[in-house]
Design a protein around this motif. Structure first.
Motif, PDB file in Angstrom:
ATOM      1  N   GLU A 137       0.838  -1.207   0.000  1.00 38.73           N
ATOM      2  CA  GLU A 137       0.000   0.000   0.000  1.00 38.73           C
ATOM      3  C   GLU A 137       0.857   1.234   0.000  1.00 38.73           C
ATOM      4  N   SER A 159      -2.408  -2.107   6.678  1.00 32.38           N
ATOM      5  CA  SER A 159      -3.554  -1.437   7.303  1.00 32.38           C
ATOM      6  C   SER A 159      -4.770  -2.246   6.867  1.00 32.38           C
ATOM      7  N   GLN A 161      -6.971  -1.344   5.060  1.00 33.11           N
ATOM      8  CA  GLN A 161      -7.539  -0.563   3.960  1.00 33.11           C
ATOM      9  C   GLN A 161      -8.517  -1.350   3.072  1.00 33.11           C
ATOM     10  N   LYS A 164     -11.543  -2.832   4.894  1.00 30.55           N
ATOM     11  CA  LYS A 164     -12.615  -1.909   5.314  1.00 30.55           C
ATOM     12  C   LYS A 164     -13.441  -1.469   4.111  1.00 30.55           C
ATOM     13  N   ARG A 183       4.361  -2.331   8.851  1.00 29.63           N
ATOM     14  CA  ARG A 183       5.007  -1.844   7.626  1.00 29.63           C
ATOM     15  C   ARG A 183       6.518  -1.963   7.758  1.00 29.63           C
ATOM     16  N   GLN A 197      -3.862   2.295  14.627  1.00 29.52           N
ATOM     17  CA  GLN A 197      -4.742   3.364  14.122  1.00 29.52           C
ATOM     18  C   GLN A 197      -6.151   3.137  14.635  1.00 29.52           C
ATOM     19  N   ASP A 199      -9.095   3.008  12.835  1.00 25.43           N
ATOM     20  CA  ASP A 199      -9.359   2.905  11.403  1.00 25.43           C
ATOM     21  C   ASP A 199     -10.868   3.053  11.170  1.00 25.43           C
ATOM     22  N   HIS A 398      -0.934   9.582  -1.353  1.00 25.90           N
ATOM     23  CA  HIS A 398      -1.441   8.955  -0.123  1.00 25.90           C
ATOM     24  C   HIS A 398      -1.460   7.462  -0.374  1.00 25.90           C
ATOM     25  N   SER A 435      -4.857  10.454   8.184  1.00 26.60           N
ATOM     26  CA  SER A 435      -4.847  10.572   6.736  1.00 26.60           C
ATOM     27  C   SER A 435      -6.012   9.757   6.226  1.00 26.60           C
ATOM     28  N   GLY A 436      -6.653  10.251   5.204  1.00 22.49           N
ATOM     29  CA  GLY A 436      -7.757   9.473   4.662  1.00 22.49           C
ATOM     30  C   GLY A 436      -8.144   9.979   3.302  1.00 22.49           C
ATOM     31  N   SER A 437      -9.166   9.352   2.742  1.00 23.65           N
ATOM     32  CA  SER A 437      -9.595   9.786   1.409  1.00 23.65           C
ATOM     33  C   SER A 437     -10.977   9.256   1.085  1.00 23.65           C
ATOM     34  N   ARG A 439     -12.800   7.094  -1.630  1.00 22.89           N
ATOM     35  CA  ARG A 439     -12.201   6.007  -2.424  1.00 22.89           C
ATOM     36  C   ARG A 439     -12.852   5.884  -3.807  1.00 22.89           C
ATOM     37  N   ILE A 477     -10.868   7.334   6.969  1.00 22.15           N
ATOM     38  CA  ILE A 477      -9.710   8.017   7.551  1.00 22.15           C
ATOM     39  C   ILE A 477      -9.125   7.107   8.624  1.00 22.15           C
ATOM     40  N   ALA A 478      -7.889   7.359   8.993  1.00 17.58           N
ATOM     41  CA  ALA A 478      -7.281   6.526  10.029  1.00 17.58           C
ATOM     42  C   ALA A 478      -6.368   7.363  10.925  1.00 17.58           C
TER      43      ALA A 478
HETATM   44  N1  ASP Z   1      -5.316   3.067   5.203  1.00 18.79           N
HETATM   45  C1  ASP Z   1      -4.854   4.403   5.240  1.00 18.79           C
HETATM   46  C2  ASP Z   1      -3.521   4.476   5.958  1.00 18.79           C
HETATM   47  O1  ASP Z   1      -3.194   3.593   6.717  1.00 18.79           O
HETATM   48  C3  ASP Z   1      -5.782   5.335   5.919  1.00 18.79           C
HETATM   49  C4  ASP Z   1      -7.011   5.613   5.159  1.00 18.79           C
HETATM   50  O2  ASP Z   1      -6.929   6.046   3.991  1.00 18.79           O
HETATM   51  O3  ASP Z   1      -8.089   5.440   5.729  1.00 18.79           O
HETATM   52  O4  ASP Z   1      -2.796   5.437   5.804  1.00 18.79           O
END
Ligand code: ASP
Length: 533
Positions: A137, A159, A161, A164, A183, A197, A199, A398, A435-437, A439, A477-478
Motif C-alpha cells: 500500500e 492497514s 484498507q 474496510k 510496515r 490506528q 481505522d 497517499h 490521513s484518509g480519502s 475512495r 480516515i485513520a
Molecule cells: N489506510 C490508510 C492508511 O493507513 C488510511 C485511510 O486512507 O483510511 O494510511
C-alpha cells in the motif's frame, strides 16, 4: 518503618512496627508484598503534598512477602538515568515507573473515548485479518512464509484498507477498528514497524462528513481526557495553500512567520535569481537574534537542497545583507520591515517553499514557550501522484485507493500528475495525526490508477471484483493512535506511549528480535539462505 508501596494507581506510605511484624525487616526494593491495616491521616507536619496519597498512611497489622525481587538493573524511579536500551530490555520494570504507568493509563482513556464516541454514532467495530495477501500500500510488506504451501507467502497487513472497503461493499456503512498496521519501512526516529490506528470507513459520505465526524471525536477526547475545549470547525487548507503559506503539508500554526510571495515586489529589478516560479520569504523577528553564521549555514544548506542559496536583508539604520543593494524606497515600503527584522528569501520551485518551511519550523519551535494549545487543521486536495525521487516513477501521494477530484477527471487519461486526489490529512501542531480519502468505487477508475502506479491489478482482484457488485460510494480516515496519545500527553517519543515498543532501528530489545530461528524451522518452511548470508 516506612515502606513505599506502589500499585497501579499510586504509591502509598505504609507504617510497620518491626517489633510486632519482623518480616518488615526483610522487605527489599521491588518485592511484591501484601499489607493489611488501617488507613489513617498522617500527623500534621508529616504530610507530603507531592504524593496524591500524601495526607494518609496505612498502619499495618499484617504483612506478607509474596515474592522477592532481584536487585533491579536500574533504579525504578520517575527520573531515571539508565540508558533507554537498558530500560527497554527490562521494559516490565520501566513500566513500573510513574511516567510510563501514567502514559499507559492515559492511552487507555484516549482509546476508550474514541470507542465511546464512535459507538454513540452507531459505528460498529469489526476485526480484519493481520495475515493477508502481499498487496503493498506504499510501504514494504512483512512477509510470512507458509509451511503448508511451500514457496507461498502471507503478508502482515499494512492497514485494514482493503478489508474496510470490502466491509462497505458488504453493507456495514459505518465501521471502525483499533487496528494494528505493520510496515517494513526504513527505520526513522518517529516511526515504529507496527503502529495502531483508529481505522474508520463510511459509505455515502463526502469530505465534510469525515471532517465533522473527526472534529467531534477530538472535541470528545479532549474534553474527556484533558477537560479542554477546542474550537471547531478546524481551518482547512488545500495542499497548494499550505505549501505557499507555510512551506509544509503539515504546518504548525503556532509559529507565525508565514511565507509570503515577493515575486511582485522585486519584479522590476533585473535580478536573475528572482526570475523563478517562486520567490518566497519569511520575516524573522528581531527577538530571535539570528546570527550571521546561521544565515551562512542556511545558505550552504539551501545549496545542498538543490537551490541557488538564500537571500536576506536585515533592517537596522540601513539595510544590510545579500540583497541590500536591491532595496530602493518603493521596495522598502512594500517590505515594511521593522528594526532588526530579517527578511529571508528563497527562489526556485516548490523545493524553495519546503526549504523555507523547514527554516520556519526550526526557528519557530525553539521559540515556543507555551506548548499547551492544540492547533488542528485539515489539509486537502493533495496531488494524487508524485514522482519518486529515487526511482523516477509515479507513486501515489497517499494511497492508490484515493478518488480523483471530479474537476481533474479530465486528466485521467493523459496527465496523471495534474490530478488532485480527494485526500485529506488532519494536522496538529506540525504533526500529521490522520490521513484518509474518498475512495474509488468504480472499478475502471481504480484500474487506471493501478496502471499509472505500475501496480499489478491482478494482486488486488479481491477489491476490484468486489467493486463490480454494487459497491457504494465510500471513504474514510485513520487517525494514528500512538502519535495522538503522545501529543495529547505532551510527550516527545512514540516509545513512551507504547507498552512494548521497538527501537529506532526496529529491534525488540526485550524479546531479542529479530532473531535467528532453528534449522528445523527453516527446513519446515523450505527456506535456505544463499549468497551474502
Ligand atoms: N489506510 C490508510 C492508511 O493507513 C488510511 C485511510 O486512507 O483510511 O494510511
Amino acid at each position: 518503618m516506612f515502606i513505599d508501596l506502589r500499585d497501579r494507581s499510586a504509591v502509598l506510605q505504609i507504617v510497620v512496627d518491626p517489633k510486632s511484624i519482623p518480616a518488615a525487616i526483610r522487605v527489599g526494593l521491588q518485592d511484591c508484598i501484601r499489607a493489611h491495616g488501617t488507613l489513617r491521616e498522617r500527623p500534621e507536619g508529616q504530610r507530603n503534598n507531592k504524593m496524591i496519597t500524601g495526607d494518609v498512611e496505612l498502619e499495618v497489622d499484617e504483612l506478607e512477602i509474596l515474592n522477592r525481587s532481584k536487585v533491579p538493573p536500574f533504579v525504578v524511579e520517575s527520573e531515571v538515568k539508565a540508558s533507554e536500551e537498558l530500560r527497554l530490555r527490562y521494559r516490565y520494570l520501566d513500566l513500573r515507573r510513574e511516567p510510563l504507568r501514567k502514559a499507559m493509563i492515559f492511552r487507555h482513556r484516549v482509546v476508550s473515548a474514541m470507542r465511546e464516541y464512535l459507538n454513540a454514532k452507531e459505528f460498529i467495530e469489526i476485526e480484519t485479518p493481520i495475515l493477508t495477501r502481499s498487496m503493498p500500500e506504499g510501504a514494504r510488506d512483512y512477509l510470512v512464509p507458509s509451511r503448508i504451501y511451500p514457496k507461498k507467502f502471507y503478508a502482515l497487513a499494512q492497514s485494514p484498507q482493503m478489508y474496510k472497503q470490502l466491509l462497505m461493499v458488504a453493507g456495514f456503512e459505518r465501521y471502525y477498528q483499533v487496528a494494528r498496521c505493520l510496515r517494513d519501512e526504513n527505520p526513522r526516529h518517529d516511526r515504529q514497524p507496527e503502529h495502531t490506528q483508529i481505522d474508520i470507513e463510511m459509505s455515502f459520505i463526502s469530505e465534510d462528513d469525515v471532517f465533522k465526524l473527526i472534529e467531534g471525536m477530538f472535541v470528545h477526547i479532549l474534553k474527556s481526557v484533558l477537560d479542554q475545549n477546542i474550537k471547531t470547525p478546524f481551518p482547512r487548507f488545500t495542499y497548494a495553500q499550505a505549501m505557499e503559506k507555510y512551506g509544509s503539508d503539515k504546518p504548525d500554526l503556532r509559529l507565525g512567520m508565514e511565507l509570503r510571495s515577493y515575486i511582485d515586489v522585486f519584479k522590476e529589478k533585473d535580478f536573475v535569481p528572482f526570475k523563478a516560479e517562486y520567490v518566497s520569504g519569511i520575516i524573522i523577528p528581531g527577538a530571535y537574534n539570528v546570527s550571521r553564521k546561521y544565515l551562512d549555514e542556511l545558505n550552504e544548506k539551501a545549496k545542498k537542497a538543490g537551490l541557488a542559496g538564500v537571500y536576506w536583508t536585515r533592517k537596522d539604520e540601513k539595510y544590510s545583507g545579500s540583497i541590500a543593494k536591491l532595496i530602493d524606497e518603493s521596495i522598502a515600503k512594500q517590505l515594511n520591515l521593522r528594526a532588526k527584522e530579517i527578511l529571508l528569501l528563497v527562489s526556485g520551485n516548490t523545493k524553495a517553499l519546503a526549504f523555507l518551511g523547514e527554516v520556519r519550523k526550526d526557528l519557530g519551535r525553539s521559540q515556543i514557550k507555551d506548548d499547551k494549545g492544540f492547533n488542528f487543521l485539515w489539509v486537502q486536495d493533495f496531488p494524487l501522484f508524485e514522482i519518486d525521487e529515487t526511482s523516477g516513477k509515479l507513486i501515489p501521494c497517499h494511497h492508490i485507493f484515493t478518488m480523483p477530484k471530479q474537476e481533474d477527471m479530465q486528466y485521467l487519461e493523459t496527465e496523471p500528475l495534474k490530478i488532485r486526489g480527494r485526500q485529506y490529512d488532519l494536522v496538529c501542531n506540525g504533526n500529521e495525526l490522520a490521513s484518509g480519502s474518498i475512495r474509488n468505487h468504480i472499478r475502471l477508475i481504480q484500474e487506471k490508477l493501478f496502471e499509472y502506479a505500475g501496480m499489478d491489478p491482478g494482486k488486488y482482484t479481491m477489491l476490484l471484483d468486489a467493486l463490480d457488485f454494487g459497491a457504494p460510494p465510500h471513504g474514510g480516515i485513520a487517525p494514528g493512535i500512538d502519535r495522538i496519545v503522545m501529543i495529547l500527553a505532551g510527550l516527545q517519543s512514540l516509545r513512551d506511549v507504547i507498552a512494548f515498543p521497538k527501537t529506532t532501528t526496529a529491534q525488540g530489545l526485550l524479546e531479542g528480535i529479530p532473531d535467528e530461528v532453528s534449522p528445523e524451522q527453516l527446513k519446515e518452511l523450505g527456506i535456505k539462505f544463499e549468497g551474502l548470508i
